[in-house]
Design an enzyme around this catalytic site. Structure first.
Site, PDB file in Angstrom:
ATOM      1  N   THR A   1       7.044  -0.222   3.737  1.00  0.00           N
ATOM      2  CA  THR A   1       8.021  -1.057   3.014  1.00  0.00           C
ATOM      3  C   THR A   1       8.090  -0.663   1.542  1.00  0.00           C
ATOM      4  O   THR A   1       9.149  -0.787   0.921  1.00  0.00           O
ATOM      5  CB  THR A   1       7.709  -2.560   3.130  1.00  0.00           C
ATOM      6  OG1 THR A   1       6.455  -2.845   2.511  1.00  0.00           O
ATOM      7  CG2 THR A   1       7.676  -3.020   4.580  1.00  0.00           C
ATOM      8  N   ASN A   2       7.007  -0.189   0.979  1.00  0.00           N
ATOM      9  CA  ASN A   2       7.069   0.276  -0.414  1.00  0.00           C
ATOM     10  C   ASN A   2       7.839   1.585  -0.524  1.00  0.00           C
ATOM     11  O   ASN A   2       8.557   1.804  -1.504  1.00  0.00           O
ATOM     12  CB  ASN A   2       5.663   0.409  -1.004  1.00  0.00           C
ATOM     13  CG  ASN A   2       5.112  -0.940  -1.421  1.00  0.00           C
ATOM     14  OD1 ASN A   2       5.547  -1.510  -2.423  1.00  0.00           O
ATOM     15  ND2 ASN A   2       4.180  -1.471  -0.645  1.00  0.00           N
TER      16      ASN A   2
ATOM     17  N   GLU B   1       7.282  -8.974  -1.636  1.00  0.00           N
ATOM     18  CA  GLU B   1       8.666  -9.299  -2.039  1.00  0.00           C
ATOM     19  C   GLU B   1       8.784  -9.537  -3.534  1.00  0.00           C
ATOM     20  O   GLU B   1       9.725  -9.073  -4.172  1.00  0.00           O
ATOM     21  CB  GLU B   1       9.139 -10.565  -1.301  1.00  0.00           C
ATOM     22  CG  GLU B   1       9.555 -10.298   0.125  1.00  0.00           C
ATOM     23  CD  GLU B   1       9.940 -11.582   0.870  1.00  0.00           C
ATOM     24  OE1 GLU B   1      10.289 -11.475   2.040  1.00  0.00           O
ATOM     25  OE2 GLU B   1       9.864 -12.678   0.267  1.00  0.00           O
TER      26      GLU B   1
ATOM     27  N   HIS C   1      -1.256  -1.403  -5.581  1.00  0.00           N
ATOM     28  CA  HIS C   1      -2.347  -2.175  -4.983  1.00  0.00           C
ATOM     29  C   HIS C   1      -1.950  -3.655  -4.967  1.00  0.00           C
ATOM     30  O   HIS C   1      -1.448  -4.168  -5.975  1.00  0.00           O
ATOM     31  CB  HIS C   1      -3.641  -1.977  -5.787  1.00  0.00           C
ATOM     32  CG  HIS C   1      -4.800  -2.697  -5.176  1.00  0.00           C
ATOM     33  ND1 HIS C   1      -5.457  -2.227  -4.057  1.00  0.00           N
ATOM     34  CD2 HIS C   1      -5.369  -3.884  -5.481  1.00  0.00           C
ATOM     35  CE1 HIS C   1      -6.396  -3.087  -3.711  1.00  0.00           C
ATOM     36  NE2 HIS C   1      -6.362  -4.098  -4.560  1.00  0.00           N
TER      37      HIS C   1
ATOM     38  N   GLU D   1     -10.802   9.293  -9.998  1.00  0.00           N
ATOM     39  CA  GLU D   1     -11.871   9.397  -8.997  1.00  0.00           C
ATOM     40  C   GLU D   1     -12.482   8.034  -8.638  1.00  0.00           C
ATOM     41  O   GLU D   1     -13.206   7.938  -7.643  1.00  0.00           O
ATOM     42  CB  GLU D   1     -12.958  10.372  -9.481  1.00  0.00           C
ATOM     43  CG  GLU D   1     -13.812   9.905 -10.638  1.00  0.00           C
ATOM     44  CD  GLU D   1     -13.135  10.030 -12.000  1.00  0.00           C
ATOM     45  OE1 GLU D   1     -11.944  10.406 -12.047  1.00  0.00           O
ATOM     46  OE2 GLU D   1     -13.787   9.734 -13.008  1.00  0.00           O
TER      47      GLU D   1
ATOM     48  N   ASN E   1      -0.551   4.642  -7.662  1.00  0.00           N
ATOM     49  CA  ASN E   1      -0.828   3.841  -6.464  1.00  0.00           C
ATOM     50  C   ASN E   1      -0.345   2.418  -6.681  1.00  0.00           C
ATOM     51  O   ASN E   1      -0.402   1.917  -7.804  1.00  0.00           O
ATOM     52  CB  ASN E   1      -2.348   3.831  -6.220  1.00  0.00           C
ATOM     53  CG  ASN E   1      -2.745   2.981  -5.017  1.00  0.00           C
ATOM     54  OD1 ASN E   1      -2.168   3.108  -3.937  1.00  0.00           O
ATOM     55  ND2 ASN E   1      -3.727   2.104  -5.194  1.00  0.00           N
TER      56      ASN E   1
ATOM     57  N   ALA F   1       6.477  -8.888  -5.993  1.00  0.00           N
ATOM     58  CA  ALA F   1       5.815  -7.995  -6.944  1.00  0.00           C
ATOM     59  C   ALA F   1       5.914  -6.516  -6.558  1.00  0.00           C
ATOM     60  O   ALA F   1       6.546  -5.725  -7.259  1.00  0.00           O
ATOM     61  CB  ALA F   1       4.350  -8.409  -7.104  1.00  0.00           C
ATOM     62  N   GLU F   2       5.314  -6.119  -5.432  1.00  0.00           N
ATOM     63  CA  GLU F   2       5.202  -4.682  -5.118  1.00  0.00           C
ATOM     64  C   GLU F   2       6.547  -3.961  -5.092  1.00  0.00           C
ATOM     65  O   GLU F   2       6.711  -2.908  -5.716  1.00  0.00           O
ATOM     66  CB  GLU F   2       4.507  -4.479  -3.773  1.00  0.00           C
ATOM     67  CG  GLU F   2       3.069  -4.938  -3.761  1.00  0.00           C
ATOM     68  CD  GLU F   2       2.386  -4.616  -2.450  1.00  0.00           C
ATOM     69  OE1 GLU F   2       2.430  -3.458  -2.030  1.00  0.00           O
ATOM     70  OE2 GLU F   2       1.800  -5.535  -1.847  1.00  0.00           O
TER      71      GLU F   2
HETATM   72  C1  GAR Z   1       0.925  -2.719   0.658  1.00  0.00           C
HETATM   73  O1  GAR Z   1       0.688  -4.073   0.474  1.00  0.00           O
HETATM   74  C2  GAR Z   1       0.132  -1.904  -0.331  1.00  0.00           C
HETATM   75  O2  GAR Z   1       0.038  -2.492  -1.594  1.00  0.00           O
HETATM   76  C3  GAR Z   1      -1.217  -1.880   0.336  1.00  0.00           C
HETATM   77  O3  GAR Z   1      -0.930  -1.708   1.705  1.00  0.00           O
HETATM   78  C4  GAR Z   1       0.362  -2.250   1.993  1.00  0.00           C
HETATM   79  C5  GAR Z   1       1.200  -1.159   2.613  1.00  0.00           C
HETATM   80  O4  GAR Z   1       2.434  -1.633   3.042  1.00  0.00           O
HETATM   81  N1  GAR Z   1      -2.035  -0.832  -0.198  1.00  0.00           N
HETATM   82  C6  GAR Z   1      -3.353  -0.960  -0.346  1.00  0.00           C
HETATM   83  O5  GAR Z   1      -3.989  -1.929  -0.003  1.00  0.00           O
HETATM   84  C7  GAR Z   1      -4.023   0.249  -0.983  1.00  0.00           C
HETATM   85  N2  GAR Z   1      -5.307  -0.118  -1.495  1.00  0.00           N
HETATM   86  P1  GAR Z   1       3.668  -0.681   3.295  1.00  0.00           P
HETATM   87  O6  GAR Z   1       3.202   0.455   4.212  1.00  0.00           O
HETATM   88  O7  GAR Z   1       4.674  -1.569   3.984  1.00  0.00           O
HETATM   89  O8  GAR Z   1       4.170  -0.170   1.978  1.00  0.00           O
END
Ligand code: GAR
Length: 206
Positions: free
Chosen positions: A15-16, A180, A112, A150, A110, A182-183
């Site tokens: 979704t991201n 929805e 998170h 790292e 990334n 934030a990410e």
């Molecule tokens: C998202 O919530 C992302 O922030 C998280 O996994 C999900 C992936 O969803 N990532 C982590 O936890 C990384 N540490 P998506 O495949 O629908 O984008």
């Protein structure tokens, strides 16, 4: 250079990745172009999203390759082949080694699903992050976009957005709200910002 060539690394629903595709189509993401999707999981729905958007998509499986070294070597070869300038980890569930991250200083970002430094680092990924937030009883959580170094989830923060935790939230409900609110908003904004900085200061490129 008119736009930074971007690779998006995924493992699941994507979704991201979709938020980035939508932002590019809406003219919100203009300083970078989505050139390649790499999935660590052959069954990731993100691969379908990439195909639907006409973006080349490749699976690189650690299990099939047998070692972290071979896995990262295969990813690096693809990044070279596609002349990638910025690597975006969007739900990529594999931790990259120092050998890998040190080759791309401030060229990997990334997303998170928490407000770092809460609920982050090794073992905190996907739903587990939201389970931990609910177990802790926080009233506000959110998402963070940061550079990757790292230290898992330890690189410089680029953007954050807070999201309320509500009574009755389950990890799934909270995950969806964090996505929805934030990410899906800050990831495209942060990618646009970083690509813009790369274009305006190419001399700083590593
Ligand atoms: C998202 O919530 C992302 O922030 C998280 O996994 C999900 C992936 O969803 N990532 C982590 O936890 C990384 N540490 P998506 O495949 O629908 O984008």
């Amino acid at each position: 250079m008119s736009a930074v060539r971007i690779a998006v690394l995924v493992s699941g629903g994507g979704t991201n990745l979709q938020a980035l595709i939508d932002a590019a189509e809406a003219g919100i993401l203009t300083s970078g172009t989505l050139e390649l999707v790499i999935s660590s999981n052959p069954d990731a729905y993100a691969l379908t999203r990439a195909a639907d958007a006409g973006i080349p998509a490749v699976t690189v499986s650690k299990r099939a390759l047998g070692s972290q070294e071979a896995f990262e070597g295969a990813i690096r070869a693809l990044l070279d082949e596609y002349r990638i300038g910025l690597i975006v980890l969007a739900g990529f569930m594999s931790i990259l080694s120092k050998d890998f991250t040190s080759r791309y200083p401030e060229r990997i970002i990334n997303v998170h699903p928490s407000l770092i430094p809460s609920f982050c680092g090794k073992g905190f990924y996907g739903l587990r992050v939201h389970e931990a937030a609910l177990a802790c009883g926080v009233k506000v959580t959110g998402a963070t976009v940061h550079f990757v170094n790292e230290v898992p989830d330890g690189g410089r923060i680029i953007m954050q957005k807070a999201v309320d935790v509500l009574d009755g939230d389950t990890p799934q409900i909270l995950q969806r709200r964090v996505m929805e609110q934030a990410e899906w908003k800050i990831l495209p904004q942060a990618v646009q910002k970083v690509c813009g900085q790369m274009l305006s200061a190419p001399e700083k490129a590593p």
